[in-house]
Design a protein around this motif. Structure first.
Motif, PDB file in Angstrom:
ATOM      1  N   UNK A 502       1.060  -1.098   0.125  1.00  0.00           N
ATOM      2  CA  UNK A 502      -0.014   0.412   0.057  1.00  0.00           C
ATOM      3  C   UNK A 502       0.880   1.316   0.249  1.00  0.00           C
ATOM      4  N   UNK A 503       2.053   1.136   0.633  1.00  0.00           N
ATOM      5  CA  UNK A 503       2.931   2.340   0.664  1.00  0.00           C
ATOM      6  C   UNK A 503       3.230   2.536  -1.202  1.00  0.00           C
ATOM      7  N   UNK A 504       3.498   2.016  -1.478  1.00  0.00           N
ATOM      8  CA  UNK A 504       4.407   1.974  -3.262  1.00  0.00           C
ATOM      9  C   UNK A 504       3.128   2.766  -3.815  1.00  0.00           C
ATOM     10  N   UNK A 505       3.720   3.870  -4.889  1.00  0.00           N
ATOM     11  CA  UNK A 505       3.086   4.889  -5.357  1.00  0.00           C
ATOM     12  C   UNK A 505       2.901   3.230  -6.595  1.00  0.00           C
ATOM     13  N   UNK A 506       0.516   3.435  -7.081  1.00  0.00           N
ATOM     14  CA  UNK A 506       0.004   2.682  -7.604  1.00  0.00           C
ATOM     15  C   UNK A 506       0.062   2.327  -9.114  1.00  0.00           C
ATOM     16  N   UNK A 507       1.093   3.872  -9.544  1.00  0.00           N
ATOM     17  CA  UNK A 507       1.424   3.159 -10.948  1.00  0.00           C
ATOM     18  C   UNK A 507       3.023   1.715 -10.683  1.00  0.00           C
ATOM     19  N   UNK A 544      -1.699   5.652   9.421  1.00  0.00           N
ATOM     20  CA  UNK A 544      -1.847   4.662   8.747  1.00  0.00           C
ATOM     21  C   UNK A 544      -1.932   5.626   7.435  1.00  0.00           C
ATOM     22  N   UNK A 545      -2.639   6.697   8.159  1.00  0.00           N
ATOM     23  CA  UNK A 545      -3.158   7.833   6.779  1.00  0.00           C
ATOM     24  C   UNK A 545      -1.691   7.876   6.568  1.00  0.00           C
ATOM     25  N   UNK A 546      -0.549   8.706   6.919  1.00  0.00           N
ATOM     26  CA  UNK A 546       0.811   8.608   5.746  1.00  0.00           C
ATOM     27  C   UNK A 546       1.517   7.822   5.295  1.00  0.00           C
ATOM     28  N   UNK A 547       1.062   6.681   5.371  1.00  0.00           N
ATOM     29  CA  UNK A 547       1.056   5.313   4.351  1.00  0.00           C
ATOM     30  C   UNK A 547       1.307   5.415   3.504  1.00  0.00           C
ATOM     31  N   UNK A 548       0.056   6.456   3.369  1.00  0.00           N
ATOM     32  CA  UNK A 548      -0.911   5.579   1.967  1.00  0.00           C
ATOM     33  C   UNK A 548       0.283   7.169   0.913  1.00  0.00           C
ATOM     34  N   UNK A 556      -6.646   9.107   1.808  1.00  0.00           N
ATOM     35  CA  UNK A 556      -7.566   8.754   1.961  1.00  0.00           C
ATOM     36  C   UNK A 556      -8.174   7.053   1.069  1.00  0.00           C
ATOM     37  N   UNK A 557      -8.373   7.533   0.568  1.00  0.00           N
ATOM     38  CA  UNK A 557      -9.008   6.938  -0.866  1.00  0.00           C
ATOM     39  C   UNK A 557      -8.196   5.543  -0.760  1.00  0.00           C
ATOM     40  N   UNK A 558      -7.680   5.246  -0.703  1.00  0.00           N
ATOM     41  CA  UNK A 558      -6.180   4.469  -0.374  1.00  0.00           C
ATOM     42  C   UNK A 558      -6.509   3.339   1.054  1.00  0.00           C
ATOM     43  N   UNK A 559      -6.519   4.593   1.878  1.00  0.00           N
ATOM     44  CA  UNK A 559      -7.260   3.910   2.754  1.00  0.00           C
ATOM     45  C   UNK A 559      -7.976   2.939   3.414  1.00  0.00           C
ATOM     46  N   UNK A 560      -9.218   3.647   2.606  1.00  0.00           N
ATOM     47  CA  UNK A 560      -9.989   2.824   2.417  1.00  0.00           C
ATOM     48  C   UNK A 560     -10.602   1.613   2.030  1.00  0.00           C
ATOM     49  N   UNK A 561      -9.790   1.469   0.723  1.00  0.00           N
ATOM     50  CA  UNK A 561      -9.660   0.375   0.418  1.00  0.00           C
ATOM     51  C   UNK A 561      -8.940  -0.777   0.591  1.00  0.00           C
TER      52      UNK A 561
END
Length: 735
Positions: A502-507, A544-548, A556-561
């Motif tokens: 989750x910490x990685x750029x989605x790319x 947890x938020x700043x890990x995203x 926020x969207x990453x964390x929700x997912x």
């Protein structure tokens, strides 16, 4: 007639025996002090260094005691049979009346003495420690402590001017236990033990290892607490909890540090009391839909910065929030709200504070003498000598104590890996191999097995949980099959892999797709809990938020997912406080959670999501009943790395509807994503982490999808759905 008489060997009246009393080095004070003989031959010897004269008052008559020559403060004289009190007169003529502790017989019974000596007393807290009781018709406190190498042990406190000569204790045979009944001492009295070691050295004053209360840190005395007589109101919970803690139950745990959850700003930012937490904290957890609370250690500890993981008073709920009965109020309130209470329990190490267990009787009693076995390099703490039967019994009995006396529902054992391996965090040559030359700590393993056997055998419906970070086999397997016997194990591998992803750029996530699927290769090898604990949001790791990655909205969207992925994944759930509303800063034990941020719409959306995930998790048996069983899970799509999507089905094999979880970890919407489903027909969109009420963009499937027959992704039906960016969607089959 007097209820007890002390033995009176000829040597007891010798000048040497007298000197041993006034110099505080007697290992048999009852041979000198108290009543001896009977009838006309009955005499009383008493010690009061503050008295100019002393008398024994019996049946309303004063019987003066004569000073013993060459033994200042020691008095002796004839006293008739029966009870008596001592009346002292000071140099200025002031007087005082006290009961003589040396006129009372032993309190411990022979069976207790035998079991303590054998190291098999299951409930040592019922014998050791400080117990307020009535003994031989008089109210007072019975003190008992294990110090086998001591030459002398005394109870000291304000009640005897902290003078170790005044309450020298009785040695109980070869058990290593010392005891004394002190009349007139009761609830709230501060005390310590003064110990003269085997070599005659005076030890630092020691707190009671089995004390039920302590002073407020930084003060270090034990406090007499009467822990009897609490009126519980949780019988409905106790009768039903076995079904609430088992593998098929929905278990969603809110981990909390009570000292920093919320503070009272108007009163110096003090933490909540147990009684306040019984209302505010329990109500909050109930509203959030969690099934259990896990409290970081509440055993008394001297240093706030240890968060409780360096305990000194294993039998004392920390006074930071109130006395023992008020801690019971907190547990009782949780149970009445249908919430279980789990405590972090720390048998892995203890601090070297001088008032604690370190060289308690002048020897390495609780710890190993060899620092290669007895010193934790990581934490600068000491390690219990698990191979010593009395130490093993001390720890196992302590586990049982919390479950029985405080109705606690489970224990989560900290740092199990450090206990299992002798070379844990040690370089070559810094550790001692076991008897077979290996690295396994056989004695620690045996202690953990005994603890699990005892707790499950003696208390119905409880759970034990291991924080164990290695691949040690059978952590949650039964002891009779060679396992450690825990009910559950934290899945540290899952946590590390998924947070790394989750910490990685989605790319770049497509190159690490396996990090989200690898955990399913071993997900059912243990009874796992998925932990997002305090350890993930401290020491510079961020929240947890700043890990995203990404912008604030993308974080926020990453964390929700991710939370949707977690709640849909096999395994029980654990979330640390503050993470449920995406606190932007990492946890700080010295201040409260950021409740101001929690009230902001985007963060309130995350909190509502967690609440709804808990509700869905509890409501759908397919999401929890087979959390620990392989046949309750099936991949639908595990290999779509290019799109960073995952899909799987959860089932319970009864009338419960199947549940399908689909996650998209890219910021790209997939408006016509075709997913295989286990059956044709209507599927309700039970959860969409992109919903507007959670702070998302409100893209979804208008309440559900309809699956049509036809093989797809190994399933007999499929449906085309909208898969929002950075989202998890959960579908529940209708009908």
């Amino acid at each position: 007639m007097a209820k007890t008489q002390n033995s009176h060997p000829a040597s007891a009246a010798s000048p040497e025996a007298h000197r041993s009393i006034i110099e505080g080095r007697s290992d048999d004070p009852f041979a000198v002090l108290g009543p001896h003989g009977s009838g006309t031959d009955r005499t009383v010897t008493a010690f009061d260094p503050g008295a100019a004269s002393l008398a024994a008052v019996a049946r309303g008559t004063s019987h003066p005691l004569e000073p013993v020559e060459g033994a200042e403060g020691l008095f002796r004289g004839p006293v008739p049979d029966g009870d008596y009190t001592l009346r002292g007169t000071g140099p200025g003529g002031e007087t005082w009346d006290v009961e003589d502790p040396y006129r009372f017989g032993p309190v411990m019974g022979e069976m207790d003495e035998y079991l303590l000596g054998e190291g098999t007393h299951q409930r040592i807290w019922q014998v050791l420690g400080a117990h307020v009781l009535e003994h031989e018709g008089t109210r007072g406190t019975h003190f008992a402590v294990w110090a086998p190498s001591a030459r002398r042990v005394s109870v000291v406190g304000e009640f005897n001017a902290w003078d170790g000569r005044r309450a020298q204790m009785r040695r109980r045979g070869s058990t290593g236990v010392w005891e004394i009944f002190l009349p007139g001492i009761g609830e709230g009295a501060a005390y310590k033990y003064e110990i003269v070691g085997a070599e005659g050295q005076l030890q630092p004053l020691k707190a009671d290892p089995v004390g039920f209360g302590s002073e407020h840190p930084p003060q270090t005395s034990s406090i007499v607490r009467d822990i009897t007589g609490y009126g519980w109101h949780d019988q409905d919970w106790m009768d039903s909890r076995e079904g609430r803690n088992g593998r098929s139950a929905p278990i969603s745990i809110y981990e909390a540090h009570l000292g920093s959850w919320k503070r009272i700003a108007e009163e110096g930012k003090r933490p909540l009391s147990y009684k306040e937490a019984a209302e505010q904290f329990v109500d909050y957890v109930h509203d959030m839909g969690f099934t259990h609370i896990e409290l970081m250690p509440v055993s008394e500890h001297p240093f706030d910065g240890s968060w409780g993981y360096q305990p000194v008073g294993l039998f004392a709920p920390t006074i930071r929030h109130g006395p023992p009965h008020e801690f019971r109020d907190l547990v009782d309130a949780a149970h009445r709200k249908g919430i279980g209470m789990i405590l972090d329990w720390v048998p892995g190490h203890f601090p070297s504070d001088k008032h604690g267990l370190e060289r308690f009787d002048g020897t390495a009693l609780y710890e190993h003498a060899d620092p290669r076995e007895g010193f934790h390099q990581d934490w600068n703490t000491l390690i219990y000598n698990y191979g010593r039967i009395e130490v093993c019994n001390f720890l196992v009995s302590n586990a049982l104590y919390w479950l029985e006396e405080y109705h606690v529902d489970g224990l989560r054992v900290d740092a199990v890996a450090s206990m299992l391996y002798r070379d844990y965090s040690r370089a070559e040559g810094e550790w001692v191999p076991n008897k077979d030359g290996g690295r396994e700590n056989y004695e620690a393993i045996a202690m953990l097995q005994k603890m699990n056997t005892m707790t499950y055998g003696e208390t119905e419906g409880v759970m034990t949980v291991a924080e164990e970070s290695t691949s040690y086999p059978g952590v949650s397997a039964p002891v009779h099959t060679g396992g450690l016997g825990f009910g559950y194990k934290w899945n540290m591998g899952w946590m590390n892999d998924t947070l790394s992803y989750m910490a990685k750029d989605p790319l770049y996530r497509k190159h690490h797709h396996h990090q989200m699927t690898f955990g399913l290769h071993y997900a059912f090898s243990e009874n796992f809990i998925l932990p997002i604990s305090h350890d993930e949001v401290v020491h510079g790791k961020g929240s947890m938020l700043t890990k995203m990655p990404g912008s604030e909205a993308e974080k926020l969207a990453n964390l929700r997912a991710y939370y949707g992925f977690m709640w849909g994944h096999p395994g029980k759930k654990l979330l640390f406080m503050g993470s449920e509303f995406a606190q932007p800063t990492e946890w700080n034990h010295s201040s409260q959670l950021d409740w101001e941020t929690a009230s902001k719409p985007q963060h309130e959306g995350i909190r509502r999501l967690v609440r709804d995930l808990n509700t869905l998790y509890r409501a759908e048996p397919s999401l929890h009943a087979r959390d620990c069983e392989e046949d309750g899970f099936q991949w639908i799509e595990a290999n779509d790395a290019d799109n960073s999507t995952f899909a799987w089905v959860r089932r319970n094999f009864d009338a419960s509807p199947e549940v399908v979880v689909v996650s998209n970890f890219t910021p790209v919407e997939r408006p016509e994503y075709r997913v295989g489903l286990p059956a044709a027909g209507k599927w309700r969109e039970a959860m969409n982490t992109d919903a507007g009420v959670y702070g998302g963009s409100n893209r979804g499937n208008m309440g559900g999808v309809t699956a049509k027959p036809g093989d797809w992704q190994g399933q007999p039906a499929s449906a085309t759905m909208v898969l929002p960016p950075l989202s998890t969607v959960i579908l529940v089959r209708e009908g």
